[in-house]
Design a protein around this motif. Structure first.
Motif: not given
Length: 364
Positions: A324-327, A346-350
């Protein structure tokens, strides 16, 4: 006060404020109805979040988006801190750590991604202060390193016992709190000219007087804290009724409900093309959770907890925080955003949320 009553009359969502006393009445009359209390507490937090959003925007209109974002992040994280304290007193350290990690990931991916998406659907391209976003991303990276070290050392060295991990966690907590304080000094005092954002208030938008805004902020924050107590007492049993795993509850549900007030302000700011406010809330809240709330909880565990809590997280959770931090570091590097950037976040979170939802319960 007339402005506040007028806002309530003209905003149907704020009519849900009537549920707030119902929550407290239901808690007294039917404390065993966990599913009902869970639903009522979630419904009660929604209008309180909207009201907190309006008051924060009024303060930000007079103090600037940088200070306004910090103020909103602080008040919003107070809710998450109270939820974590309730779990800390009960010795539910797994829930505390899951909620900490979930708040960091939710703020950086879901809140920021939804802000980019909602703002991008109304405005073709939006700009924000790149320097402020990069500073918050750097602070987040520092925090993830501090959270990674106890897990990595204990996993690599079998001789590193719980006493060593506890001492290391206390030292790291003090360092993180100091880093957060120095970061505030840097951005708000010594180099604040580098972090100012452009104001984009819409025409016809009349902010509340400062006195009314601050009074509303204080009162709503207290109500959110009280409702959150009901929420945290009912969420575990309600999760079983809905078939949700404990990891999903702490990482997703608690983080989303605890950050509802901040999200309302961030989404509203993005739609009004005040993306500096949205980015400041999302990243500022995540940095505050990682650098201040988590270390404070470790130190408070020695006072109110049944046993000391460490900063040792599960490897999978640490990996999610690092990703998440790198993204967020990559997507905020340009200082510009469009709706598709929000979709990517949002896709990474999903991906994380679906993984945790399908995660089988631990074998007892």
């Amino acid at each position: 006060m007339n402005l506040l009553l007028k806002e309530i009359r003209h905003n149907p969502i704020l009519w849900l404020l009537a549920i707030v006393p119902v929550v407290f009445a239901a808690q007294k009359l039917k404390p065993e109805a966990h599913t009902l209390l869970f639903i009522l507490s979630v419904l009660a937090i929604v209008p309180l979040a909207v009201l907190l959003s309006h008051a924060t925007e009024s303060v930000a209109a007079k103090t600037g988006d940088t200070v306004g974002g910090l103020l909103n992040a602080t008040l919003g994280n107070l809710t998450e801190l109270i939820i974590a304290l309730a779990a800390l007193r009960a010795g539910q350290y797994a829930l505390v750590k899951a909620s900490i990690a979930g708040a960091i990931v939710t703020n950086t991916l879901f809140m920021l991604g939804a802000s980019f998406l909602l703002g991008g659907l109304k405005h073709h391209v939006q700009e924000y202060n790149r320097g402020s976003a990069r500073l918050q991303a750097c602070l987040l990276f520092l925090a993830t390193v501090a959270l990674l070290v106890p897990s990595a050392v204990s996993g690599a060295d079998s001789t590193a016992g719980s006493v060593f991990t506890a001492k290391l966690s206390v030292c790291l907590s003090v360092l993180l709190i100091a880093a957060y304080g120095l970061g505030l000094l840097f951005s708000l005092k010594t180099h604040r000219e580098l972090f100012g954002g452009a104001e984009h208030a819409e025409a016809g938008e009349v902010p509340w007087p400062m006195g009314l805004a601050l009074t509303t902020l204080a009162g709503v924050t207290v109500l959110v804290a009280l409702v959150s107590e009901v929420f945290v007492e009912s969420v575990q049993q309600a999760a079983l009724s809905f078939g949700m795993s404990q990891a999903f509850v702490g990482f997703v549900i608690v983080a989303l409900v605890g950050g509802a007030a901040e999200m309302a302000s961030a989404f509203s700011g993005a739609r009004k093309d005040r993306l500096d406010l949205s980015v400041g809330i999302a990243l500022g809240s995540a940095a505050q959770i990682a650098l201040f709330v988590a270390p404070v909880l470790v130190l408070l565990s020695y006072i109110i907890g049944p046993a000391p809590m460490s900063l040792q997280f599960w490897p999978g959770v640490v990996i999610m925080m690092i990703i998440a931090t790198m993204t967020v570091s990559l997507v905020t590097n340009s200082g510009r955003s469009a709706w598709f950037v929000g979709v990517l976040l949002l896709l990474v979170y999903l991906i994380f949320a679906i993984t945790l939802y399908l995660l089988p319960p631990p074998v007892v």
